[in-house]
Design an enzyme around this catalytic site. Structure first.
Site, mmCIF file in Angstrom:
data_model
loop_
_atom_site.group_PDB
_atom_site.id
_atom_site.type_symbol
_atom_site.label_atom_id
_atom_site.label_comp_id
_atom_site.label_asym_id
_atom_site.label_seq_id
_atom_site.Cartn_x
_atom_site.Cartn_y
_atom_site.Cartn_z
ATOM 1 N N ASN A 49 -50.589 -2.836 9.694
ATOM 2 C CA ASN A 49 -49.596 -4.178 10.439
ATOM 3 C C ASN A 49 -49.036 -3.382 11.525
ATOM 4 O OD1 ASN A 49 -48.434 -6.058 10.891
ATOM 5 N ND2 ASN A 49 -47.137 -6.281 9.035
ATOM 6 N N LYS B 179 -47.336 -5.239 13.677
ATOM 7 C CA LYS B 179 -46.150 -6.097 13.804
ATOM 8 C C LYS B 179 -45.956 -6.270 15.504
ATOM 9 C CE LYS B 179 -44.213 -4.516 9.549
ATOM 10 N NZ LYS B 179 -43.099 -4.048 8.858
ATOM 11 N N GLU C 4 -45.165 -5.875 -1.419
ATOM 12 C CA GLU C 4 -44.227 -5.271 -0.450
ATOM 13 C C GLU C 4 -42.824 -5.317 -0.819
ATOM 14 O OE1 GLU C 4 -46.154 -4.515 3.585
ATOM 15 O OE2 GLU C 4 -45.537 -6.279 3.628
ATOM 16 N N SER D 221 -42.984 1.611 3.610
ATOM 17 C CA SER D 221 -42.765 2.864 3.722
ATOM 18 C C SER D 221 -44.018 4.024 3.517
ATOM 19 C CB SER D 221 -41.346 3.545 3.372
ATOM 20 O OG SER D 221 -40.461 2.675 3.941
ATOM 21 N N GLU E 192 -41.054 -10.437 6.495
ATOM 22 C CA GLU E 192 -40.602 -10.707 7.746
ATOM 23 C C GLU E 192 -40.516 -12.252 8.272
ATOM 24 O OE1 GLU E 192 -42.280 -7.586 9.877
ATOM 25 O OE2 GLU E 192 -41.018 -6.041 8.427
ATOM 26 N N GLY F 161 -40.003 -0.769 6.115
ATOM 27 C CA GLY F 161 -39.218 0.007 7.294
ATOM 28 C C GLY F 161 -37.767 0.793 6.894
ATOM 29 N N HIS G 161 -45.761 -12.638 4.906
ATOM 30 C CA HIS G 161 -45.049 -11.223 4.942
ATOM 31 C C HIS G 161 -43.708 -11.526 4.928
ATOM 32 C CE1 HIS G 161 -43.390 -7.557 6.701
ATOM 33 N NE2 HIS G 161 -44.488 -7.071 6.588
HETATM 34 P P1 13P Z 1 -43.534 -0.078 7.087
HETATM 35 O O1 13P Z 1 -44.561 0.675 6.553
HETATM 36 O O2 13P Z 1 -43.021 0.166 8.299
HETATM 37 O O3 13P Z 1 -42.263 0.242 5.855
HETATM 38 O O4 13P Z 1 -43.833 -1.648 6.883
HETATM 39 C C1 13P Z 1 -44.344 -1.903 5.791
HETATM 40 C C2 13P Z 1 -45.022 -3.449 6.004
HETATM 41 O O5 13P Z 1 -43.986 -4.448 6.330
HETATM 42 C C3 13P Z 1 -46.408 -3.694 6.087
HETATM 43 O O6 13P Z 1 -46.634 -4.962 6.276
#
Ligand code: 13P
Length: 247
Positions: free
Chosen positions: A10, A12, A164, A209, A97, A170, A95
């Site tokens: 992903n 982003k 997740e 992560s 976010e 992150g 997601h």
């Molecule tokens: P990170 O791997 O940067 O923690 O992000 C995970 C994520 O949100 C994948 O959709």
């Protein structure tokens, strides 16, 4: 029941078109003969360029979001119809976010997943608890509630789930393989109760992560069928080893 490992990146809000092309060229060099399904989810502006860069490769194209209607007066939105048109095979929905920053609701996630399935795309349905929910002992209740709301009444054959934990995204903080496995197993058990034997074929990815250093141990868990990778998917040097550790 054997489920084909699946690693999705992903990206982003990262990568210009030129950067996206470059990353695909590097990934194609690194990922030859891996027996793992791989997908990348670039930003919308790079979807078509990445589709072209992926021609002749087995890496799939994914989108990061969609809208549940196909066409109409919905300024700024992109539909499953248009994502299929540009070559997407998968689309991330729900997601954390999008839930926390853009007001995405369980009902919205369900509508998007249903619309994607109607257009022949597979939704990657994200669920996960926040830190205060885990600390209050409510992780399973929250996650299973999101699963129930997102997938009620949908055929699961083409659905992928991504667990997740919000506190692991992150942050460099990963769920322990045992804690992640506990949630994955609970999701599968729940899906078996609501949807029957197809639950054994649904791939449940872990996200939060994931790095080359922790991927193998997570992927070794019986109900962890792959990973949804954020930060480490932005460079071939970190994404390729994660893919290889799944094969
Ligand atoms: P990170 O791997 O940067 O923690 O992000 C995970 C994520 O949100 C994948 O959709």
């Amino acid at each position: 029941m054997s489920r084909r490992p699946f690693i999705a990146g992903n990206w982003k809000l990262h990568k210009t078109v030129a950067e996206a092309r470059e990353l695909i060229h590097e990934l194609r060099r690194e990922l030859v003969d891996v027996d793992v399904e791989v997908a990348v989810a670039p930003p919308m502006t790079a979807l078509d360029a990445v589709r072209q860069a992926l021609e002749g490769s087995s890496i799939h194209l994914a989108a990061q979001n969609t809208y549940h209607e196909s066409t109409g007066a919905y300024t700024g939105e992109v539909s499953p119809l248009l994502l299929a048109d540009v070559g997407c095979r998968y689309c991330i929905v729900g997601h954390s976010e999008r839930r926390s920053l853009f007001g995405e609701t369980d009902a919205g996630v369900h509508a998007k997943a249903a619309a994607l399935l109607d257009h022949g795309l597979s939704p990657i349905v994200c669920v996960g608890e926040r830190l205060e929910e885990r600390e209050a002992g409510r992780a399973l209740e929250v996650v299973l509630g999101q699963i129930e709301a997102a997938l009620e009444g949908l055929a699961l054959e083409e659905v992928v789930v991504a667990y997740e934990p919000v506190w692991a995204i992150g942050t460099g903080r990963t769920a322990s393989p045992q804690d992640a496995q506990e949630v994955h197993e609970a999701i599968r058990t729940h899906l078996a109760a609501t949807h029957g034997p197809v639950a054994q074929r649904v791939r449940i990815l872990y996200g939060g992560s994931v790095k080359p250093a922790n991927a193998a141990e997570l992927l070794a868990q019986p109900d962890i069928d792959g990973a949804l990778v954020g930060g480490a998917s932005l460079q071939a040097a970190t994404f390729a080893p994660i893919v290889k550790s799944a094969s």
